[in-house]
Design a protein around this motif. Structure first.
Motif, PDB file in Angstrom:
ATOM      1  N   ALA A  82       0.832  -1.208   0.000  1.00  0.00           N
ATOM      2  CA  ALA A  82       0.000   0.000   0.000  1.00  0.00           C
ATOM      3  C   ALA A  82       0.866   1.259   0.000  1.00  0.00           C
ATOM      4  CB  ALA A  82      -0.940   0.001   1.202  1.00  0.00           C
ATOM      5  N   HIS A  83       1.979   1.215   0.714  1.00  0.00           N
ATOM      6  CA  HIS A  83       2.891   2.362   0.763  1.00  0.00           C
ATOM      7  C   HIS A  83       3.389   2.744  -0.628  1.00  0.00           C
ATOM      8  CE1 HIS A  83       5.803   5.089   2.600  1.00  0.00           C
ATOM      9  NE2 HIS A  83       6.710   4.574   1.790  1.00  0.00           N
ATOM     10  N   THR A  84       3.444   1.766  -1.524  1.00  0.00           N
ATOM     11  CA  THR A  84       3.925   2.011  -2.887  1.00  0.00           C
ATOM     12  C   THR A  84       2.781   2.117  -3.895  1.00  0.00           C
ATOM     13  OG1 THR A  84       4.140  -0.332  -3.434  1.00  0.00           O
ATOM     14  CG2 THR A  84       6.034   0.736  -2.386  1.00  0.00           C
ATOM     15  N   GLY A  85       1.536   2.072  -3.407  1.00  0.00           N
ATOM     16  CA  GLY A  85       0.390   2.167  -4.305  1.00  0.00           C
ATOM     17  C   GLY A  85      -0.005   0.851  -4.946  1.00  0.00           C
ATOM     18  N   LEU A  86       0.489  -0.270  -4.413  1.00  0.00           N
ATOM     19  CA  LEU A  86       0.163  -1.581  -4.959  1.00  0.00           C
ATOM     20  C   LEU A  86      -0.748  -2.343  -3.999  1.00  0.00           C
ATOM     21  CD1 LEU A  86       3.710  -2.601  -6.291  1.00  0.00           C
ATOM     22  CD2 LEU A  86       1.848  -1.495  -7.545  1.00  0.00           C
ATOM     23  N   THR A  87      -1.305  -3.447  -4.486  1.00  0.00           N
ATOM     24  CA  THR A  87      -2.165  -4.312  -3.678  1.00  0.00           C
ATOM     25  C   THR A  87      -1.720  -5.765  -3.853  1.00  0.00           C
ATOM     26  OG1 THR A  87      -3.804  -4.826  -5.402  1.00  0.00           O
ATOM     27  CG2 THR A  87      -4.113  -2.752  -4.161  1.00  0.00           C
ATOM     28  N   VAL A  88      -2.381  -6.668  -3.155  1.00  0.00           N
ATOM     29  CA  VAL A  88      -2.047  -8.084  -3.306  1.00  0.00           C
ATOM     30  C   VAL A  88      -2.278  -8.568  -4.731  1.00  0.00           C
ATOM     31  CG1 VAL A  88      -2.369  -8.664  -0.871  1.00  0.00           C
ATOM     32  CG2 VAL A  88      -4.289  -8.904  -2.467  1.00  0.00           C
ATOM     33  N   ALA A  89      -3.130  -7.901  -5.489  1.00  0.00           N
ATOM     34  CA  ALA A  89      -3.362  -8.271  -6.884  1.00  0.00           C
ATOM     35  C   ALA A  89      -2.117  -8.075  -7.736  1.00  0.00           C
ATOM     36  CB  ALA A  89      -4.521  -7.470  -7.457  1.00  0.00           C
ATOM     37  N   ASN A  90      -1.149  -7.290  -7.256  1.00  0.00           N
ATOM     38  CA  ASN A  90       0.095  -7.053  -7.979  1.00  0.00           C
ATOM     39  C   ASN A  90       1.177  -8.093  -7.673  1.00  0.00           C
ATOM     40  OD1 ASN A  90      -1.009  -3.985  -7.369  1.00  0.00           O
ATOM     41  ND2 ASN A  90      -0.186  -4.276  -9.428  1.00  0.00           N
ATOM     42  N   ILE A  91       0.926  -8.958  -6.700  1.00  0.00           N
ATOM     43  CA  ILE A  91       1.935  -9.952  -6.319  1.00  0.00           C
ATOM     44  C   ILE A  91       2.085 -10.981  -7.437  1.00  0.00           C
ATOM     45  CG2 ILE A  91       2.511 -11.812  -4.708  1.00  0.00           C
ATOM     46  CD1 ILE A  91       1.077 -10.184  -2.523  1.00  0.00           C
ATOM     47  N   VAL A  92       3.342 -11.212  -7.847  1.00  0.00           N
ATOM     48  CA  VAL A  92       3.616 -12.207  -8.884  1.00  0.00           C
ATOM     49  C   VAL A  92       4.350 -13.424  -8.326  1.00  0.00           C
ATOM     50  CG1 VAL A  92       3.565 -10.541 -10.763  1.00  0.00           C
ATOM     51  CG2 VAL A  92       5.741 -11.046  -9.657  1.00  0.00           C
ATOM     52  N   LYS A  93       4.978 -13.294  -7.151  1.00  0.00           N
ATOM     53  CA  LYS A  93       5.722 -14.409  -6.561  1.00  0.00           C
ATOM     54  C   LYS A  93       5.706 -14.299  -5.052  1.00  0.00           C
ATOM     55  CE  LYS A  93       8.948 -17.787  -6.717  1.00  0.00           C
ATOM     56  NZ  LYS A  93       8.779 -18.529  -5.501  1.00  0.00           N
ATOM     57  N   VAL A  94       5.430 -15.426  -4.392  1.00  0.00           N
ATOM     58  CA  VAL A  94       5.457 -15.524  -2.935  1.00  0.00           C
ATOM     59  C   VAL A  94       6.446 -16.622  -2.569  1.00  0.00           C
ATOM     60  CG1 VAL A  94       4.143 -16.069  -0.844  1.00  0.00           C
ATOM     61  CG2 VAL A  94       3.025 -14.857  -2.728  1.00  0.00           C
ATOM     62  N   THR A  95       7.351 -16.315  -1.645  1.00  0.00           N
ATOM     63  CA  THR A  95       8.226 -17.335  -1.084  1.00  0.00           C
ATOM     64  C   THR A  95       8.000 -17.355   0.419  1.00  0.00           C
ATOM     65  OG1 THR A  95       9.883 -16.943  -2.803  1.00  0.00           O
ATOM     66  CG2 THR A  95      10.598 -18.175  -0.860  1.00  0.00           C
ATOM     67  N   THR A  96       7.639 -18.517   0.926  1.00  0.00           N
ATOM     68  CA  THR A  96       7.356 -18.680   2.346  1.00  0.00           C
ATOM     69  C   THR A  96       8.375 -19.622   2.955  1.00  0.00           C
ATOM     70  OG1 THR A  96       4.986 -18.390   1.938  1.00  0.00           O
ATOM     71  CG2 THR A  96       5.612 -19.401   4.033  1.00  0.00           C
ATOM     72  N   TYR A  97       8.912 -19.227   4.083  1.00  0.00           N
ATOM     73  CA  TYR A  97       9.855 -20.050   4.826  1.00  0.00           C
ATOM     74  C   TYR A  97       9.151 -20.510   6.099  1.00  0.00           C
ATOM     75  CZ  TYR A  97      12.997 -17.726   1.620  1.00  0.00           C
ATOM     76  OH  TYR A  97      13.584 -17.251   0.487  1.00  0.00           O
ATOM     77  N   LEU A  98       8.959 -21.816   6.238  1.00  0.00           N
ATOM     78  CA  LEU A  98       8.305 -22.401   7.407  1.00  0.00           C
ATOM     79  C   LEU A  98       9.355 -23.040   8.312  1.00  0.00           C
ATOM     80  CD1 LEU A  98       5.315 -24.312   5.738  1.00  0.00           C
ATOM     81  CD2 LEU A  98       5.286 -22.021   6.742  1.00  0.00           C
ATOM     82  N   SER A  99       9.186 -22.870   9.616  1.00  0.00           N
ATOM     83  CA  SER A  99      10.109 -23.502  10.553  1.00  0.00           C
ATOM     84  C   SER A  99       9.786 -24.978  10.752  1.00  0.00           C
ATOM     85  CB  SER A  99      10.091 -22.773  11.902  1.00  0.00           C
ATOM     86  OG  SER A  99       8.809 -22.873  12.490  1.00  0.00           O
ATOM     87  N   ASP A 100       8.565 -25.389  10.363  1.00  0.00           N
ATOM     88  CA  ASP A 100       8.151 -26.781  10.534  1.00  0.00           C
ATOM     89  C   ASP A 100       7.044 -27.107   9.537  1.00  0.00           C
ATOM     90  OD1 ASP A 100       6.306 -28.944  12.045  1.00  0.00           O
ATOM     91  OD2 ASP A 100       8.372 -29.109  12.754  1.00  0.00           O
ATOM     92  N   ARG A 101       7.072 -28.307   9.022  1.00  0.00           N
ATOM     93  CA  ARG A 101       6.074 -28.756   8.043  1.00  0.00           C
ATOM     94  C   ARG A 101       4.641 -28.670   8.596  1.00  0.00           C
ATOM     95  NH1 ARG A 101       8.764 -32.664   6.097  1.00  0.00           N
ATOM     96  NH2 ARG A 101       9.022 -31.933   3.992  1.00  0.00           N
TER      97      ARG A 101
END
Length: 127
Positions: free
Chosen positions: A65-84
């Motif tokens: 939002a600070h940059t004028g974008l929304t979640v609709a602009n997301i093209v890639k998500v990388t999630t790091y989980l500590s446990d499965r």
């Protein structure tokens, strides 16, 4: 800018709220959001995975939002989980936040910097 999902019949089906390939056409801006952590501005960390995930996504949405974008602009998500065992909560909250939007996605099991943090998420957005 246009986004085109590519889920070829020759590869495993994308299940869980993502697409195998996301083509971005005519983008003029890229925003790389650093790994967001489950802390608020006062350093408070929720105890459970779903609350941590919601806080992380709130931090991501705030940065977008600070940059004028929304979640609709997301093209890639990388999630790091500590446990499965955190995968279900992560998927559920991500689906709440992104709705029908399905960016490219990677989930990694990793040692997380702070033992209080159960996960960390970074995104790339385009406009």
């Amino acid at each position: 800018m246009e986004m085109v999902a590519h889920d070829a019949d020759s590869v495993p089906a994308a299940v869980g709220g993502y697409t195998n390939g996301l083509e971005v056409i005519r983008a003029r801006r890229l925003l790389f959001v650093s790994g967001q952590i489950p802390e608020d501005r006062d350093g408070n960390v929720p105890d459970d995975a779903a609350a941590q995930c919601r806080l992380i996504w709130a931090n991501i949405v705030g940065t977008l939002a600070h940059t004028g974008l929304t979640v609709a602009n997301i093209v890639k998500v990388t999630t790091y989980l500590s446990d499965r065992s955190l995968a279900a909560a992560n998927t559920a909250v991500r689906t709440e936040v992104l709705g029908d939007h399905k960016p490219a996605l990677t989930v990694v099991l990793a040692g997380i910097f702070n033992p209080q943090w159960l996960l960390e998420i970074e995104v790339i957005a385009a406009a």
